[in-house]
Design a protein around this motif. Structure first.
Motif, mmCIF file in Angstrom:
data_model
loop_
_atom_site.group_PDB
_atom_site.id
_atom_site.type_symbol
_atom_site.label_atom_id
_atom_site.label_comp_id
_atom_site.label_asym_id
_atom_site.label_seq_id
_atom_site.Cartn_x
_atom_site.Cartn_y
_atom_site.Cartn_z
ATOM 1 N N GLN A 53 -72.452 -21.470 -7.733
ATOM 2 C CA GLN A 53 -71.739 -20.577 -7.315
ATOM 3 C C GLN A 53 -71.057 -19.744 -7.611
ATOM 4 O O GLN A 53 -69.954 -18.209 -7.504
ATOM 5 N N LEU A 54 -70.241 -19.985 -9.013
ATOM 6 C CA LEU A 54 -69.602 -18.903 -9.013
ATOM 7 C C LEU A 54 -70.235 -18.023 -10.407
ATOM 8 O O LEU A 54 -69.748 -16.805 -9.376
ATOM 9 N N THR A 55 -71.898 -17.802 -10.677
ATOM 10 C CA THR A 55 -72.163 -16.715 -10.646
ATOM 11 C C THR A 55 -72.913 -15.791 -9.255
ATOM 12 O O THR A 55 -72.515 -14.805 -10.089
ATOM 13 N N ALA A 56 -72.505 -16.667 -8.655
ATOM 14 C CA ALA A 56 -73.184 -16.378 -7.555
ATOM 15 C C ALA A 56 -72.555 -15.026 -6.555
ATOM 16 O O ALA A 56 -72.536 -14.085 -6.476
ATOM 17 N N LYS A 57 -70.849 -15.662 -6.799
ATOM 18 C CA LYS A 57 -69.983 -14.606 -6.293
ATOM 19 C C LYS A 57 -69.696 -14.173 -7.211
ATOM 20 O O LYS A 57 -69.542 -12.251 -6.769
ATOM 21 N N GLU A 103 -71.333 -14.262 2.511
ATOM 22 C CA GLU A 103 -71.957 -15.524 2.790
ATOM 23 C C GLU A 103 -73.267 -15.628 2.125
ATOM 24 O O GLU A 103 -74.417 -16.784 1.758
ATOM 25 N N LYS A 104 -73.694 -15.320 3.098
ATOM 26 C CA LYS A 104 -75.694 -14.835 3.014
ATOM 27 C C LYS A 104 -75.901 -15.058 2.345
ATOM 28 O O LYS A 104 -76.702 -15.757 1.187
ATOM 29 N N PHE A 105 -75.428 -14.125 1.152
ATOM 30 C CA PHE A 105 -75.569 -13.758 -0.419
ATOM 31 C C PHE A 105 -76.204 -15.357 -1.400
ATOM 32 O O PHE A 105 -76.436 -15.733 -2.007
ATOM 33 N N GLY A 114 -83.596 -14.272 -3.490
ATOM 34 C CA GLY A 114 -85.171 -14.485 -3.127
ATOM 35 C C GLY A 114 -84.954 -13.070 -1.277
ATOM 36 O O GLY A 114 -85.434 -13.470 -0.809
ATOM 37 N N TYR A 115 -84.443 -12.332 -1.764
ATOM 38 C CA TYR A 115 -84.496 -11.159 -0.058
ATOM 39 C C TYR A 115 -85.515 -10.540 -0.733
ATOM 40 O O TYR A 115 -86.482 -10.359 -1.950
ATOM 41 N N SER A 116 -86.329 -9.737 0.421
ATOM 42 C CA SER A 116 -87.281 -8.521 0.676
ATOM 43 C C SER A 116 -86.783 -7.877 -0.541
ATOM 44 O O SER A 116 -86.045 -7.907 -0.022
ATOM 45 N N LEU A 117 -87.503 -6.959 -0.737
ATOM 46 C CA LEU A 117 -86.951 -5.563 -0.775
ATOM 47 C C LEU A 117 -86.578 -5.095 0.088
ATOM 48 O O LEU A 117 -85.353 -4.581 0.157
ATOM 49 N N GLU A 118 -87.250 -4.998 1.250
ATOM 50 C CA GLU A 118 -86.277 -4.256 2.684
ATOM 51 C C GLU A 118 -85.308 -5.121 2.874
ATOM 52 O O GLU A 118 -84.103 -3.969 3.447
ATOM 53 N N GLN A 131 -75.087 -18.263 -0.749
ATOM 54 C CA GLN A 131 -76.220 -19.566 -0.497
ATOM 55 C C GLN A 131 -77.607 -19.046 -0.699
ATOM 56 O O GLN A 131 -78.078 -20.597 -1.043
ATOM 57 N N LYS A 132 -77.821 -17.746 -0.335
ATOM 58 C CA LYS A 132 -79.715 -17.857 -0.909
ATOM 59 C C LYS A 132 -79.611 -17.650 -2.479
ATOM 60 O O LYS A 132 -80.415 -18.536 -3.481
ATOM 61 N N ALA A 133 -78.961 -17.701 -3.661
ATOM 62 C CA ALA A 133 -78.506 -17.600 -4.366
ATOM 63 C C ALA A 133 -79.194 -19.200 -4.826
ATOM 64 O O ALA A 133 -79.212 -19.598 -5.910
ATOM 65 N N ARG A 134 -78.071 -19.633 -4.614
ATOM 66 C CA ARG A 134 -77.537 -20.867 -4.983
ATOM 67 C C ARG A 134 -78.837 -21.519 -4.348
ATOM 68 O O ARG A 134 -79.033 -22.752 -5.365
#
Length: 775
Positions: A720-724, A707-709, A681-685, A711-714
Motif C-alpha cells: 500500500q505504501l509504495t503504491a501510494k 483508489e483504482k491505481f 497492470g494497466y493496458s497502455l491505452e 488497488q490494481k497495484a496491490r
C-alpha cells in the motif's frame, strides 16, 4: 416564451460592422426568452457555424443568414455601389444555396466587397427567405431617391425571385428617415399584399455599446471619433417588449417574425465524415493496400538499419497496429498521408522525421511518414491512437522552400474544388485596442504608449483583467472622465474578431466539391479558403492535413545539395550513427549556431552544463527545456543526477528500466503509461487515459483514479505504501511531462543539423546564409 426574435443581426464576424459576441448574443436571446437567434453578417458566413452550434448549446433555434451586397446590374460591372439584401436559410437546401451565393460573391463578384447579382439570386433562391434589408436595401434606397414607383418595381422583382418568401423589412433603427420609409413600406404592403417583417439591424448588444460601435467604425475608416456622426443609438438587440412597443401600430410585422421562425428549420448535423477519396493502386481494398505497403516498407527499413533488431518484434508490433487501424476504419488516413509524403520524397523535398504523437506508430514508420524507430526509443502507438479518444493528427514538416509544391500536388490530385485552406480568426488584443481607440479619440502617441506600457506582460491579458491587476491603470480611469470613457470603449471592443487569415499549415481535403458544403473565399494569392475555421470544419466532419514549413529542413536540403556539388559523400540522413564523436564534441562545446532548437543562449548554457554523451540526453534536453520544468528546477536536478552529484533512487526496482535514461525523473508522458502498465497492470491505452486525468487534476476524478491505481497495484503484489508513493510521484509530474514522441523526432532534426555542421562545416555555413540571410 416570446414569439419574437431578431432576424437581422450583425455579430463581430461582420468585421468592423458589428460588435456582438456570439455567446453574448445567445445568452441575451435566452434572457429575453426568444425561441430563436439569427446571424446575418455583412457579405460572409464566417460566424455562421459558431452561431449554429452555440444556439443549439443554449437550447434555441439557430437561423443562419447573410446580408449580401447586391450589384445593381451584373457582378462583372466595376461599380462599388451596392444594395443590401438579407437572406435566411429555411432548410438544408436553402443553406447550400446560401453557401453557393456567398461563395460566388467572394470568388466571382468581389470588387471592394463580395457581391452577387439578381441572376445569381434567381439561380439559388430555393430554400431562402429574403428581407428587403436596411436603408441601403434596394427598395428602401429607391423610395428615398427615386420614388415609390421605382421602389415598387424592385419589390415585385424580388417577390418573383422569392415567391411567397420576400418580406418588406421595417426597422426600429432610429435612423433619419427610417419612420418615413417604414410608412411607405406599409403603404406598399397594403397595395401589393407583400408581407412585412419587424427587425432592428442589430449592430451591438446594448444601448451602452453605441459609442464603442462608433469607435469601431472610425478605426476601420481611420476617422476621428469626435468627427463621427453617431446617426443612431438604437441599433442594439432590443427586447421583445421594446420591439412590440415600436411596432404596436403594425402587429402583422411582428406576427410575420413568428411565421419566419417556424419556416426556418435548418439541421446541419451531417451523418458522415467528408473524407478524401483514395483509390488503391495495387490492392482491391484500402485495408489490403495499407497492409501491403506497410509490410513492404518495414522490410526495407529493417534491411537498412545500422543496428541489429529482433525482426519478429517489429512485425508483431506492426500487425497489432494494423489490426486496430483497419478495425477503426482509418486505413484511408494513413494512405493519404503516405501518398503525399512519398511524393514529396520522390521529388527530393526534405521531409521531417515526425512531430507530435505520430512517431509512436510503427505503421507510420514503416510507411516512411515518420523517421524514428518507435521500438528503439520506447514510443507507443497507444499514445498516438487511443481507441477511446481517437486518432491524433499526423502533422508533417516539409522543407520550407518547397512546401507549396506539396499543397499543389494535393490540389491537382483531389481537385481544386475539393481542397481548401481553413480560416483563422484573429481577435484584437489589449494593446492593439488601446492604441486604436486612443488614435480615433485623438490621444497623442506618447500618451497611448504610456497607457499600453501599464498592461501586464501576460499571455491572453484583456483590458478588463489589466484593470483588475494594475492599480496605475485603475487610477487613470478613476481620475479622468475622458480616460474613463476611453477605457470603457476599449473594454467593449477588446477581443473582438479583427480580421480573417489563412491557416498557416492546414488544408482540408474532401471527396466532394466543397463549394456545395462550405462558404469559400479566395485571398489575394487566389488561394481558396473556407470561411469556417478548423474547429467548425472538424465538427462538420471534414478532415484537415497539416503541412508545416520548417526552415531547418531547408537548411538540411541546401547543405546536402552543396555536399553533392562539391563531390563529397552525401550522408544517409535517415540512418546517421547516433553516437558520432564529432557531433557530440560540437554539442558539448555549445557550438550550436544553426542547430535546430539548440541555438538560444539559455539552451547553449544548459547544453554545456549537461555535456550530452548520448542521443537520449538530447531527447531529454528537448523535453526539460520548457517553462514548467525550468520553473520547478527539474533541469538542474536532471543535470546533477546525470553527473552523479545527486543520488538516483527508484521507488520500486521495476521502475529502473523505465526511468533509467532520465536518471529517476518522470519526464515523458510515455513513462507514466509504462509505470501504470508495469506496476498496476494497466493496458497502455488505460495508462494514457490515466495520464490525461492526472494532468487535468480534477479533484473527484483524481480521487477515483488514486483508489483504482492503488488497488490494481496491490493486486499485482505492491504494498500500500509504495503504491501510494508511486501514485503521488505520477500526480506530481503529470502536469508538465512532455511527449517523448515529439521530443525524439525534433531531437533527430537537431542531431542531423549538428552532424552536418560537424562534418561539413563549409557547406553548412553556406547553406545557413542562403536559408536565413537570403544570400
Amino acid at each position: 416564451m416570446s414569439d419574437f426574435c431578431h432576424l437581422h443581426c450583425h455579430t463581430e464576424y461582420s468585421l468592423f460592422e458589428g460588435c456582438i459576441r456570439i455567446e453574448d448574443l445567445c445568452s441575451r436571446a435566452v434572457e429575453y426568452k426568444m425561441p430563436a437567434v439569427s446571424i446575418t453578417d455583412s457579405g460572409n458566413l464566417f460566424g455562421a457555424m459558431k452561431l449554429y452550434l452555440k444556439a443549439r448549446e443554449y437550447g434555441i433555434k439557430p437561423i443562419i443568414g447573410c446580408e449580401v451586397n447586391l450589384s445593381p446590374e451584373k457582378i462583372t460591372d466595376r461599380d462599388s455601389f451596392n444594395y443590401h439584401l438579407v437572406l435566411l436559410a429555411m432548410d438544408l437546401h436553402g443553406y447550400h444555396n446560401l453557401v453557393r451565393l456567398v461563395s460566388a460573391g467572394w470568388m466571382q463578384g468581389f470588387y471592394y466587397k463580395p457581391r452577387v447579382d439578381k441572376d445569381m439570386l434567381q439561380t439559388y433562391s430555393n430554400g431562402l427567405i429574403a428581407l428587403s434589408a436596411c436603408m441601403e436595401g434596394e427598395v428602401q434606397y429607391l423610395l428615398r431617391t427615386k420614388g415609390f414607383d421605382h421602389a415598387l418595381e424592385a419589390a415585385r422583382q424580388y417577390a418573383s425571385i422569392f415567391p411567397d418568401r420576400f418580406y418588406l423589412e421595417l426597422e426600429a433603427s432610429g435612423l433619419k428617415d427610417q419612420a418615413e420609409v417604414n410608412g411607405r413600406l406599409m403603404e406598399m404592403s397594403e397595395k401589393t399584399g407583400l408581407p412585412m417583417v419587424a427587425t432592428n439591424d442589430c449592430r451591438y448588444l446594448a444601448p451602452q455599446d453605441a459609442e464603442a460601435y462608433a469607435a469601431l467604425r472610425c478605426i476601420q475608416k481611420n476617422e476621428r471619433l469626435d468627427h463621427h456622426n453617431l446617426n443612431s443609438r438604437e441599433l442594439y438587440f432590443k427586447s421583445p417588449e421594446e420591439m412590440e412597443k415600436e411596432f404596436s401600430h403594425c402587429p402583422t410585422a411582428l406576427e410575420n417574425v413568428q411565421k419566419i421562425i417556424e419556416q426556418c428549420g435548418l439541421d446541419l448535423e451531417y451523418p458522415k465524415r467528408h473524407l478524401p477519396k483514395y483509390t488503391p493502386s495495387a490492392e482491391d481494398t484500402l485495408d489490403k493496400e495499407l497492409v501491403a505497403l506497410s509490410e513492404k516498407g518495414l522490410e526495407e527499413k529493417l534491411a537498412n538499419l545500422p543496428y541489429e533488431v529482433d525482426r519478429d518484434e517489429y512485425f508483431t508490433r506492426l500487425d497489432k497496429e494494423l489490426k486496430v487501424i483497419c478495425e477503426q476504419g482509418e486505413s484511408w488516413y494513413f494512405l493519404v498521408v503516405h501518398d503525399y509524403v512519398s511524393w514529396a520524397k520522390s521529388r527530393g523535398i526534405v521531409v521531417g522525421p515526425g512531430r507530435g504523437f505520430a512517431p509512436g506508430s510503427m505503421t507510420a514508420y514503416a510507411l516512411g511518414i515518420t523517421g524514428v524507430d518507435p521500438i528503439r526509443h520506447r514510443l507507443y502507438f497507444e499514445k498516438f491512437f487511443n481507441t477511446k479518444t481517437g486518432l491524433k493528427d499526423i502533422d508533417v514538416d516539409f522543407c520550407h522552400e518547397r512546401r507549396e509544391e506539396v499543397f499543389e500536388y494535393l490540389r491537382e490530385k483531389y481537385g481544386q474544388a475539393n481542397a481548401v485552406y481553413p480560416s483563422v480568426f484573429v481577435a484584437s488584443k489589449a494593446r492593439v485596442v488601446l492604441r486604436d481607440v486612443g488614435q480615433v479619440m485623438g490621444f497623442s502617441l506618447d500618451q497611448v504608449e504610456q497607457i499600453t506600457s501599464l498592461i501586464p506582460e501576460k499571455i491572453g491579458i484583456t483590458v478588463s483583467k489589466a484593470l483588475e491587476m494594475e492599480p496605475a491603470l485603475r487610477n487613470l480611469m478613476n481620475d479622468n472622465e475622458e480616460m474613463q470613457r476611453y477605457l470603457d470603449i476599449c473594454k467593449r471592443l477588446d477581443r473582438l474578431v479583427r480580421h480573417v487569415s489563412i491557416h498557416a499549415a492546414g488544408i482540408v481535403i474532401s471527396n466532394e466539391k466543397l463549394q456545395s458544403y462550405l462558404p469559400l473565399y479566395s485571398d489575394q494569392n487566389k488561394a481558396i479558403v473556407s470561411q469556417y475555421d478548423w474547429d467548425d470544419l472538424r465538427r462538420l466532419g471534414f478532415i484537415k492535413f497539416d503541412f508545416l514549413g520548417l526552415k531547418y529542413l531547408s537548411l538540411i536540403s541546401r547543405t546536402l545539395a552543396l555536399i553533392k556539388v562539391n563531390k563529397k559523400q552525401v550522408p544517409d540522413m535517415e540512418n546517421l550513427p547516433l553516437d558520432d564523436t564529432l557531433t557530440f564534441d560540437l554539442l558539448d562545446g555549445g557550438l550550436t549556431e544553426g542547430v535546430f532548437q539548440l541555438e538560444s543562449s539559455g539552451m547553449r548554457n544548459t547544453l554545456m552544463d549537461l555535456t550530452p554523451t548520448c542521443f537520449e540526453d538530447i531527447i531529454a534536453l528537448h523535453a526539460i527545456y520548457r517553462p514548467a520544468f525550468l520553473q520547478n528546477g527539474i533541469d538542474k536536478d536532471f543535470i546533477k543526477r546525470k553527473h552523479g552529484l545527486v543520488s538516483v533512487e527508484y521507488p520500486h526496482p521495476d521502475l529502473e528500466p523505465i526511468l533509467n535514461e532520465t536518471h529517476g525523473l518522470i519526464i515523458y508522458q510515455e513513462q507514466l503509461m509504462e509505470i501504470a502498465q508495469t506496476l498496476a497492470g494497466y493496458s497502455l491505452e488505460e495508462g494514457d487515459t490515466l495520464r490525461r486525468v492526472l494532468g487535468k487534476k480534477e479533484a473527484t476524478t483524481m480521487a477515483e483514479q488514486r483508489e483504482k491505481f492503488i488497488q490494481k497495484a496491490r493486486d499485482k503484489g505492491l504494498d500500500q505504501l509504495t503504491a501510494k508513493h508511486v501514485f503521488e510521484l505520477m500526480e506530481r509530474f503529470a502536469s508538465y511531462t512532455f511527449s517523448k514522441s515529439h521530443s525524439v523526432a525534433y531531437s533527430m532534426i537537431a542531431y542531423q543539423t549538428a552532424y552536418l555542421k560537424a562534418h561539413y562545416p563549409e557547406e553548412f555555413q553556406r547553406a545557413l546564409s542562403m536559408v536565413f540571410n537570403n544570400q
